[in-house]
Design an enzyme around this catalytic site. Structure first.
Site, PDB file in Angstrom:
ATOM      1  N   GLU A 172      -4.845   5.631  -0.702  1.00 25.12           N
ATOM      2  CA  GLU A 172      -5.473   6.483   0.300  1.00 25.12           C
ATOM      3  C   GLU A 172      -6.896   6.832  -0.140  1.00 25.12           C
ATOM      4  O   GLU A 172      -7.086   7.796  -0.893  1.00 25.12           O
ATOM      5  CB  GLU A 172      -4.672   7.776   0.471  1.00 25.12           C
ATOM      6  CG  GLU A 172      -3.269   7.573   0.944  1.00 25.12           C
ATOM      7  CD  GLU A 172      -2.798   8.786   1.749  1.00 25.12           C
ATOM      8  OE1 GLU A 172      -2.521   8.600   2.944  1.00 25.12           O
ATOM      9  OE2 GLU A 172      -2.760   9.887   1.201  1.00 25.12           O
ATOM     10  N   GLY A 183      -1.317  10.567   8.576  1.00 23.29           N
ATOM     11  CA  GLY A 183      -1.432  12.018   8.717  1.00 23.29           C
ATOM     12  C   GLY A 183      -1.522  12.401  10.179  1.00 23.29           C
ATOM     13  O   GLY A 183      -0.523  12.480  10.890  1.00 23.29           O
ATOM     14  N   GLY A 184      -2.750  12.607  10.644  1.00 20.16           N
ATOM     15  CA  GLY A 184      -2.987  13.123  12.000  1.00 20.16           C
ATOM     16  C   GLY A 184      -2.212  12.404  13.093  1.00 20.16           C
ATOM     17  O   GLY A 184      -1.604  13.050  13.967  1.00 20.16           O
ATOM     18  N   GLY A 216      -8.329  11.918   7.256  1.00 18.39           N
ATOM     19  CA  GLY A 216      -8.662  12.948   8.237  1.00 18.39           C
ATOM     20  C   GLY A 216     -10.103  12.893   8.711  1.00 18.39           C
ATOM     21  O   GLY A 216     -10.588  13.824   9.353  1.00 18.39           O
ATOM     22  N   HIS A 229      -0.632  13.612  -3.455  1.00 20.78           N
ATOM     23  CA  HIS A 229      -1.549  13.453  -2.323  1.00 20.78           C
ATOM     24  C   HIS A 229      -2.923  14.004  -2.727  1.00 20.78           C
ATOM     25  O   HIS A 229      -3.006  14.974  -3.486  1.00 20.78           O
ATOM     26  CB  HIS A 229      -1.001  14.202  -1.104  1.00 20.78           C
ATOM     27  CG  HIS A 229      -1.756  13.897   0.147  1.00 20.78           C
ATOM     28  ND1 HIS A 229      -2.947  14.502   0.447  1.00 20.78           N
ATOM     29  CD2 HIS A 229      -1.501  13.031   1.146  1.00 20.78           C
ATOM     30  CE1 HIS A 229      -3.392  14.007   1.592  1.00 20.78           C
ATOM     31  NE2 HIS A 229      -2.531  13.122   2.036  1.00 20.78           N
ATOM     32  N   SER A 257      -6.770   7.728   8.155  1.00 22.77           N
ATOM     33  CA  SER A 257      -7.139   7.560   9.575  1.00 22.77           C
ATOM     34  C   SER A 257      -6.488   6.330  10.211  1.00 22.77           C
ATOM     35  O   SER A 257      -7.120   5.631  11.005  1.00 22.77           O
ATOM     36  CB  SER A 257      -8.662   7.529   9.737  1.00 22.77           C
ATOM     37  OG  SER A 257      -9.218   8.760   9.299  1.00 22.77           O
ATOM     38  N   ASN A 310       3.095  11.962   7.397  1.00 25.26           N
ATOM     39  CA  ASN A 310       2.909  13.169   6.580  1.00 25.26           C
ATOM     40  C   ASN A 310       2.417  14.275   7.514  1.00 25.26           C
ATOM     41  O   ASN A 310       1.262  14.275   7.916  1.00 25.26           O
ATOM     42  CB  ASN A 310       1.870  12.865   5.482  1.00 25.26           C
ATOM     43  CG  ASN A 310       1.503  14.100   4.674  1.00 25.26           C
ATOM     44  OD1 ASN A 310       2.159  15.137   4.770  1.00 25.26           O
ATOM     45  ND2 ASN A 310       0.448  13.997   3.883  1.00 25.26           N
ATOM     46  N   TRP A 311       3.328  15.186   7.834  1.00 24.68           N
ATOM     47  CA  TRP A 311       2.980  16.224   8.814  1.00 24.68           C
ATOM     48  C   TRP A 311       2.118  17.331   8.196  1.00 24.68           C
ATOM     49  O   TRP A 311       1.640  18.197   8.903  1.00 24.68           O
ATOM     50  CB  TRP A 311       4.254  16.829   9.422  1.00 24.68           C
ATOM     51  CG  TRP A 311       5.098  15.853  10.192  1.00 24.68           C
ATOM     52  CD1 TRP A 311       4.870  14.511  10.385  1.00 24.68           C
ATOM     53  CD2 TRP A 311       6.332  16.137  10.876  1.00 24.68           C
ATOM     54  NE1 TRP A 311       5.875  13.960  11.136  1.00 24.68           N
ATOM     55  CE2 TRP A 311       6.791  14.935  11.455  1.00 24.68           C
ATOM     56  CE3 TRP A 311       7.094  17.296  11.059  1.00 24.68           C
ATOM     57  CZ2 TRP A 311       7.968  14.854  12.192  1.00 24.68           C
ATOM     58  CZ3 TRP A 311       8.271  17.222  11.790  1.00 24.68           C
ATOM     59  CH2 TRP A 311       8.704  16.006  12.356  1.00 24.68           C
TER      60      TRP A 311
HETATM   61  C1  PEP Z   1      -2.899  11.523   4.780  1.00 28.54           C
HETATM   62  O1  PEP Z   1      -3.150  12.701   4.667  1.00 28.54           O
HETATM   63  O2  PEP Z   1      -2.063  10.993   4.020  1.00 28.54           O
HETATM   64  C2  PEP Z   1      -3.611  10.776   5.800  1.00 28.54           C
HETATM   65  C3  PEP Z   1      -3.691   9.489   5.661  1.00 28.54           C
HETATM   66  O3  PEP Z   1      -4.171  11.499   6.825  1.00 28.54           O
HETATM   67  P1  PEP Z   1      -4.904  10.894   8.127  1.00 28.54           P
HETATM   68  O4  PEP Z   1      -4.017   9.814   8.663  1.00 28.54           O
HETATM   69  O5  PEP Z   1      -4.998  12.059   9.073  1.00 28.54           O
HETATM   70  O6  PEP Z   1      -6.217  10.382   7.684  1.00 28.54           O
END
Ligand code: PEP
Length: 254
Positions: free
Chosen positions: A170, A237-238, A176, A98, A216, A12-13
């Site tokens: 999630e 995400g990141g 994040g 989300h 994360s 997920n950008w």
């Molecule tokens: C997300 O936003 O779906 C996510 C899991 O972000 P991150 O991996 O950065 O925690």
């Protein structure tokens, strides 16, 4: 990794990457991941990069996802994007609900269920996100929150549609933040969600649904998380914004 369901790992950008940056990332991912057949790999760029990224995935095994979609098909909905528009770019998956959209755009479970039905009506696959906040976890509310979100967001789906739906667990406190759920916490939540799917649909459907973990995820923790019996992939995400980290997560899961 020998799993009951094929793993699905999606990047997920979010609101990152210009078109040029998106193409740069795609070039690297195609080199690193073109031989990967064991895992469904999905990239979810911002809408503005979908057109160019859709061309980049054509000759690859990567699949395209969108980060949101309107529940409406066409009309006076300023700023919204309809299913037919996503299909023009060969989008296959759509992230819905989300936690950032639940928080900032105040998206409700009722709205997410309408969107999920629109996604299925267009023969796309929704990735429906659920998860508790830190206060809810610390208050012992995790299962109650997950039950409300799962029942509300998946309301109205047929068994056939549910079998083609991906759920992403999630925990909001892990997104994040660099904090990851332990494998035991992830497995417990995933098993709870699968148990709900048995009650709402049936055993066969529940066994088919892929439940991703998100929060994360990085190369150092991805394999262990996905080794859990009810963890069928990851929403990243990141770490999906860099070729090295995203491809290491995927290769590490095989
Ligand atoms: C997300 O936003 O779906 C996510 C899991 O972000 P991150 O991996 O950065 O925690």
């Amino acid at each position: 990794m020998n799993k009951e369901r094929k793993l699905i790992i999606a990047g997920n950008w979010k609101m990152n990457k210009t078109v040029a940056e998106a193409l740069d990332l795609m070039r690297g991912l195609k080199i690193e991941l073109n031989n990967v057949k064991e895992v469904d790999v999905v990239v979810c760029p911002p809408f503005t990069a979908l057109c160019e990224v859709s061309k980049a995935v054509l000759d690859s095994n990567l699949r395209l996802g969108a980060q949101n979609m309107s529940e409406h098909n066409v009309g006076a909905y300023t700023g919204e994007i309809a299913a037919v528009m996503l299909k023009e770019f060969s989008v296959r998956y759509v992230i819905l609900g989300h936690s950032e959209r639940r928080q900032y755009q105040k998206e409700s479970d009722a709205l997410i269920s309408k969107k999920a039905q629109a996604v299925h009506a267009a023969a796309l696959k929704p990735i429906i996100c659920v998860g508790e906040t830190l206060a809810e976890r610390e208050g012992g509310q995790t299962q109650k929150v997950l039950e409300t979100q799962v029942r509300g967001s998946l309301a109205g789906l047929s068994k056939e549609q549910m079998a083609e739906t991906i759920v992403a667990y999630e925990p909001v406190w892990a997104i994040g933040t660099g904090k990851t759920a332990t494998t035991a916490q992830a497995q417990e939540a995933h098993a709870f969600i699968r148990g709900l799917l048995v009650k709402m649909f049936d055993e066969t459907v529940a066994r088919r649904v892929r439940i991703q973990y998100g929060g994360s995820v990085k190369p150092a923790n991805a394999r262990e998380l996905m080794s859990q019996p009810d963890v069928d992939g990851a929403l990243v995400g990141g770490a999906s914004l860099e070729v090295r980290s995203f491809s290491d997560i995927i290769k590490g899961s095989i």
